[in-house]
Write a protein that holds these residues in place. Structure first.
Motif, PDB file in Angstrom:
ATOM      1  N   VAL A 100      41.531  33.315  34.173  1.00  0.00           N
ATOM      2  CA  VAL A 100      41.442  34.467  35.065  1.00  0.00           C
ATOM      3  C   VAL A 100      41.206  35.690  34.185  1.00  0.00           C
ATOM      4  CG1 VAL A 100      42.694  35.906  36.707  1.00  0.00           C
ATOM      5  CG2 VAL A 100      42.939  33.428  36.795  1.00  0.00           C
ATOM      6  N   LYS A 143      37.279  48.803  41.015  1.00  0.00           N
ATOM      7  CA  LYS A 143      38.057  49.883  41.628  1.00  0.00           C
ATOM      8  C   LYS A 143      38.736  50.697  40.532  1.00  0.00           C
ATOM      9  CE  LYS A 143      40.879  48.572  44.960  1.00  0.00           C
ATOM     10  NZ  LYS A 143      41.838  47.654  45.639  1.00  0.00           N
ATOM     11  N   ASN A 145      41.464  52.187  38.579  1.00  0.00           N
ATOM     12  CA  ASN A 145      42.850  51.715  38.477  1.00  0.00           C
ATOM     13  C   ASN A 145      43.669  52.730  37.674  1.00  0.00           C
ATOM     14  OD1 ASN A 145      45.247  50.317  38.109  1.00  0.00           O
ATOM     15  ND2 ASN A 145      44.242  48.339  37.882  1.00  0.00           N
ATOM     16  N   ASP A 177      38.510  48.269  37.449  1.00  0.00           N
ATOM     17  CA  ASP A 177      38.643  46.840  37.167  1.00  0.00           C
ATOM     18  C   ASP A 177      38.508  45.958  38.403  1.00  0.00           C
ATOM     19  OD1 ASP A 177      41.113  47.206  38.410  1.00  0.00           O
ATOM     20  OD2 ASP A 177      42.184  45.941  36.993  1.00  0.00           O
ATOM     21  N   ILE A 179      39.624  41.650  39.257  1.00  0.00           N
ATOM     22  CA  ILE A 179      40.128  40.364  38.765  1.00  0.00           C
ATOM     23  C   ILE A 179      39.117  39.288  39.161  1.00  0.00           C
ATOM     24  CG2 ILE A 179      42.036  38.708  38.853  1.00  0.00           C
ATOM     25  CD1 ILE A 179      43.156  41.256  37.899  1.00  0.00           C
ATOM     26  N   ARG A 181      37.906  35.057  38.580  1.00  0.00           N
ATOM     27  CA  ARG A 181      38.228  33.715  38.094  1.00  0.00           C
ATOM     28  C   ARG A 181      36.955  33.110  37.545  1.00  0.00           C
ATOM     29  NH1 ARG A 181      40.888  28.710  39.650  1.00  0.00           N
ATOM     30  NH2 ARG A 181      40.609  27.538  37.716  1.00  0.00           N
TER      31      ARG A 181
ATOM     32  N   LEU B 252      47.246  30.269  38.433  1.00  0.00           N
ATOM     33  CA  LEU B 252      47.090  31.664  38.837  1.00  0.00           C
ATOM     34  C   LEU B 252      45.849  31.818  39.710  1.00  0.00           C
ATOM     35  CD1 LEU B 252      47.883  34.604  38.698  1.00  0.00           C
ATOM     36  CD2 LEU B 252      46.722  34.781  36.495  1.00  0.00           C
ATOM     37  N   GLY B 253      44.795  31.084  39.319  1.00  0.00           N
ATOM     38  CA  GLY B 253      43.567  31.132  40.106  1.00  0.00           C
ATOM     39  C   GLY B 253      43.810  30.721  41.555  1.00  0.00           C
ATOM     40  N   LEU B 256      45.528  33.512  43.389  1.00  0.00           N
ATOM     41  CA  LEU B 256      44.609  34.617  43.665  1.00  0.00           C
ATOM     42  C   LEU B 256      43.646  34.262  44.790  1.00  0.00           C
ATOM     43  CD1 LEU B 256      43.822  35.793  40.021  1.00  0.00           C
ATOM     44  CD2 LEU B 256      45.262  36.912  41.720  1.00  0.00           C
ATOM     45  N   ALA B 260      43.482  36.279  48.159  1.00  0.00           N
ATOM     46  CA  ALA B 260      42.243  36.950  48.566  1.00  0.00           C
ATOM     47  C   ALA B 260      41.840  36.502  49.976  1.00  0.00           C
ATOM     48  CB  ALA B 260      41.136  36.636  47.573  1.00  0.00           C
ATOM     49  N   THR B 291      48.181  44.968  38.145  1.00  0.00           N
ATOM     50  CA  THR B 291      46.736  45.086  38.317  1.00  0.00           C
ATOM     51  C   THR B 291      46.250  44.186  39.453  1.00  0.00           C
ATOM     52  OG1 THR B 291      46.403  45.695  36.020  1.00  0.00           O
ATOM     53  CG2 THR B 291      44.542  44.686  37.135  1.00  0.00           C
ATOM     54  N   ILE B 292      46.861  43.030  39.575  1.00  0.00           N
ATOM     55  CA  ILE B 292      46.487  42.132  40.674  1.00  0.00           C
ATOM     56  C   ILE B 292      46.853  42.764  42.024  1.00  0.00           C
ATOM     57  CG2 ILE B 292      47.056  39.910  41.748  1.00  0.00           C
ATOM     58  CD1 ILE B 292      47.276  38.763  38.896  1.00  0.00           C
ATOM     59  N   HIS B 294      47.109  45.861  42.588  1.00  0.00           N
ATOM     60  CA  HIS B 294      46.167  46.966  42.775  1.00  0.00           C
ATOM     61  C   HIS B 294      44.835  46.444  43.297  1.00  0.00           C
ATOM     62  CE1 HIS B 294      43.145  49.964  41.476  1.00  0.00           C
ATOM     63  NE2 HIS B 294      44.093  50.827  41.788  1.00  0.00           N
ATOM     64  N   GLY B 295      44.388  45.347  42.710  1.00  0.00           N
ATOM     65  CA  GLY B 295      43.112  44.773  43.129  1.00  0.00           C
ATOM     66  C   GLY B 295      43.140  44.307  44.576  1.00  0.00           C
ATOM     67  N   LEU B 296      44.252  43.714  44.971  1.00  0.00           N
ATOM     68  CA  LEU B 296      44.373  43.230  46.353  1.00  0.00           C
ATOM     69  C   LEU B 296      44.632  44.381  47.320  1.00  0.00           C
ATOM     70  CD1 LEU B 296      46.608  40.075  45.699  1.00  0.00           C
ATOM     71  CD2 LEU B 296      44.251  40.043  46.541  1.00  0.00           C
ATOM     72  N   GLY B 297      45.092  45.497  46.771  1.00  0.00           N
ATOM     73  CA  GLY B 297      45.424  46.640  47.622  1.00  0.00           C
ATOM     74  C   GLY B 297      46.686  46.404  48.431  1.00  0.00           C
ATOM     75  N   ALA B 324      50.855  48.637  44.026  1.00  0.00           N
ATOM     76  CA  ALA B 324      49.532  49.100  43.629  1.00  0.00           C
ATOM     77  C   ALA B 324      49.602  50.313  42.712  1.00  0.00           C
ATOM     78  CB  ALA B 324      48.714  49.429  44.872  1.00  0.00           C
TER      79      ALA B 324
END
Lengths: 243, 519
Positions: A100, A143, A145, A177, A179, A181, B252-253, B256, B260, B291-292, B294-297, B324
């Motif tokens: 990841v 986005k 960050n 950034d 994320i 895979r 982890l993948g 995620l 998502a 950070t994850i 944040h990415g997912l909001g 986030a």
């Protein structure tokens, strides 16, 4: 013992492929077909121990492995305080390591910049017929960050093997950034370009392309490889295009 | 001389185990103790009472904890040895219960109805508060977890009160009815006793079809902020694949990918199971986890391991809230790690087992944490409580979180190594916690059952057990705290004790008086 062997392996790999030798394509340009993470993750001992404590810096790396890359960033004055920055990453080898990644763009922007949408949607193909950059079956969107900036910049900015210090300029580092895979179906090389529009106080000037500090960085961080400095490509600031 | 087979005890043990392990047979607990109590009501000799009680305990706990033998946790034979040592110990508790019941029956068979509930609760309390050997499972009240309309009284008296009520019904049936002329009375009385908890409120079970899951529309209409949308991710990872360095990225993948998938439904919180985040989270938090989020909001609550702090020696099994805005505070720690394979050895027995390679635990007891504050867009923040796995089996922990203002509980778990029976037990326990405190519970387990439970203990939605999945559902946040939360279960336990003592004293006085008259 494992830590020592891991450190030795990292050191040896870094020594074999010093940043100064690598230009565009990272390790592949050194004459081998394997990419940075392919080499770094080849030793099984590089996988993090499940009990490793990444507490010292919240798990954030304190150095990068930087290589020069083709492409660049160009700042354009659109008038009335409106600006655009174009980012271009030339085709480069695809990291073929099942992990990841946090894909981080470190981009200098003027202090007090404003924007309605702090997002950059990379595209691929030609500028005339561009398509969204999709990876792993999903469109990638970077986005802004801010929390990552707050946590990571104190460790990276001005640090040896980190990012250049910008404090003497009117610019600050911004992190963007996504994320992702690893996508085994992606092609052997990847390229992308993108653009971001913002407004800024009128007194701000564009970054000097002659100043070696001025560049953007695309960092591919594999957080699960604790001991491996994230791979980063440096995209130099280019002079504004002649009108 | 041949020792007679303790048939009554064994029958009781089998019935109680069946009721406890198989949710659909839960109501069997109302008659499970009858065979044993029938024998005890006849005031048998101590040896007989002890033998029948021991047999009941051996069968009940032997079958009830049989999933331990198939567990894939801990080294080698550690769990099998622990099972072999513990089951007779637990059975001895039931034997003691039987001895005391027989003694009470010798004074007056009717005493059984008032003393048996109190005595049984003492044995359940002793199991739950056994320090490093605490085993808070198989309480009789939990057998009714899948029958929420039968346990609504838990909001008044807690699970121990429900267990006491079950034992009282059993004792009543054994004493009054037996198989004699009083059967008619008992048959009339038992349904009435069974119906009592219905008075505590409406608790018809909800539909359990995920597609038909609902959000408590009335509450949502009146006040949208009163409903919280919580997403749960159930990765269904095999125990042998978890916390293996080479699988870190793949595991982890999956988290995620599932997150998502559910993020477009705009949940206000995403929950991952116990120890799903396979990087240690130290004092400085984990920037990647933030950070994850944040990415997912969307904020994430996930289980993670906390390494020993400065001067500390043990790891802690914790829950982390990733927001986030980049923070990753620890929001819960497992206060009661599972004995043997999880809890660090303490005490001479545990240390001796550890030296013999039969005690592999390395986690120390965590600290109780206050509820967490969840910021919400366009609504006032929500106060939530988090419980890590077995901690949900300790009523006092959920109660304290509710008292401190939690309006929804998150229970994260991983039973991949201990199997489906243990997971189902935990799921039923979570439903009791919901009823006791009139609080919705989202139980998120690695292999399931992952459940959205409303404040009446009804399952509003669930994910298919054993399969990777994710879902998002709204639950009405809890209203005012019920009596159990406010008053606790001390008064229930004290009342039972007082009742037992009062009737015992009255019977003793009566018996003395009778003897005096005879002289």
């Amino acid at each position: 013992m494992m830590c020592l062997s891991r450190a030795c392996l990292v050191a040896a790999t870094l020594a074999l492929a010093a940043p100064s030798l690598a230009f565009d394509g990272g390790f592949a340009a050194v004459g081998e077909e394997t990419s940075y993470y392919e080499q770094m993750a080849a030793g099984e001992s590089l996988a993090p121990a499940p009990t490793a404590d990444g507490a010292a810096s919240g798990g954030l790396p304190t150095e990068l492995y930087v290589v020069e890359a083709a492409g660049g960033v160009r700042y354009r004055d659109l008038g009335d305080g409106r600006w655009a920055v174009d980012i271009e990453v030339a085709p480069r080898p695809h990291e073929r390591v099942d992990a990841v990644y946090d894909l981080v763009l470190a981009l200098p922007l003027p202090l007090d910049s404003k924007s309605n949408a702090w997002r950059i949607a990379p595209r691929v193909g030609s500028h005339a017929g561009a398509a969204p950059f999709a990876y792993g079956g999903e469109e990638v969107v970077l986005k802004r960050n801010v929390p990552l900036e707050a946590a990571w910049l104190p460790l990276l900015a001005g640090a040896p093997n980190g990012l250049p210090e910008l404090s003497s300029s009117d610019y600050v580092w911004t992190f963007w950034d996504a994320i992702v895979r690893y996508d085994p179906t992606a092609s052997s090389t990847l390229q992308a370009f993108g653009s971001f529009r913002y407004t800024t106080p009128s007194w701000v000037r564009e970054l000097d392309p002659e100043d070696p500090r001025n560049a953007a960085y695309v960092i591919t961080w594999v957080p699960t490889l604790d001991a491996v400095p994230p791979f980063a490509i440096r995209l130099d600031v280019q002079a504004p295009a002649e009108e | 001389m041949a020792i007679p087979v303790p048939t009554a005890g064994l029958t009781t043990g089998v019935l109680l185990a069946a009721a406890s392990l198989l949710g659909e047979l839960g109501p069997l607990v109302f008659v499970g103790l009858v065979p044993l109590l029938r024998v005890l009501a006849r005031a048998p000799r101590s040896a007989v009472a002890a033998r029948e009680g021991f047999a009941a305990g051996l069968a009940f706990f032997g079958i009830g904890f049989s999933w331990v033998l198939g567990s894939e946790v801990g080294p080698g034979l550690a769990l099998s040895v622990a099972y072999a040592l513990t089951i007779p110990l637990l059975a001895a508790g039931v034997s003691a219960f039987a001895l005391l019941c027989a003694w009470a029956a010798r004074i007056s068979p009717g005493l059984l109805v008032t003393t048996a509930p109190a005595l049984w609760i003492v044995s359940e309390l002793a199991r739950s508060h056994g320090g490093s050997l605490s085993i808070p499972w198989l309480h009789l009240g939990y057998a009714l977890g899948d029958w929420p309309f039968l346990v609504q009284g838990a909001s008044l008296v807690g699970v121990y009160g429900i267990s006491a009520w079950i034992v009282a019904v059993n004792a009543h049936l054994a004493y009054r009815a037996g198989w004699n002329a009083h059967a008619r009375t008992a048959l009339l009385a038992a349904p009435l006793a069974l119906g009592l908890p219905l008075l505590a409120g409406d608790a018809t079970d909800a539909r359990e079809d995920p597609a038909a899951a609902r959000e408590d529309p009335a509450a949502a209409r009146e006040d949208p902020a009163a409903v919280l949308r919580v997403a749960a991710v159930q990765p269904a990872l095999d125990e042998s694949q978890r916390h293996v360095a080479a699988r870190l990225g793949a595991n982890l993948g999956r988290l995620l990918e599932l997150s998502a998938r559910v993020a477009p439904q705009q949940p206000e919180l995403i929950v991952w199971p116990e120890s799903a985040w396979e990087r240690a989270v130290g004092g400085a938090g984990d920037a990647f986890l933030a950070t994850i989020a944040h990415g997912l909001g969307t904020p994430i609550v996930t289980g993670a391991w906390r390494p020993p702090g400065p001067g500390g020696s043990g790891w802690r099994n914790a829950a982390v809230l990733a927001t986030a805005d980049g923070r990753t505070p620890i929001v819960a720690e497992k206060v009661n790690p599972v004995p043997v394979y999880e809890r660090a050895p303490s005490g001479p027995v545990a240390r001796a087992l550890h030296r013999a390679g039969l005690w592999s635990g390395r986690f120390e007891s965590g600290d109780e944490a206050p509820p967490l504050q969840l910021a919400r867009a366009g609504a006032p923040g929500a106060t939530l409580g988090a419980l890590v796995c077995i901690d949900a089996s300790h009523p006092e922990l959920a109660r304290e979180l509710r008292r401190a203002g939690a309006r929804l509980l998150i229970s994260i778990a991983n039973e991949a190594g201990t199997g489906a029976w243990s997971a189902a037990l935990h799921a039923r326990i979570a439903r009791l916690r919901a009823v006791e405190n009139r609080v919705p519970v989202v139980r998120v387990a690695n292999t399931g059952p992952t459940l959205w439970i409303d404040a009446s203990g009804r399952v509003v939605a669930r994910l298919p057990v054993g399969e990777p999945g994710a879902g998002s559902h709204g639950l009405a946040l809890a209203g005012p705290a019920p009596p159990f939360t406010r008053l606790g279960d001390d008064r229930v336990i004290a009342s039972l004790g007082l009742l037992a003592l009062a009737t015992l004293a009255a019977r003793l006085a009566q018996s003395k008086k009778r003897k005096g008259v005879q002289r």
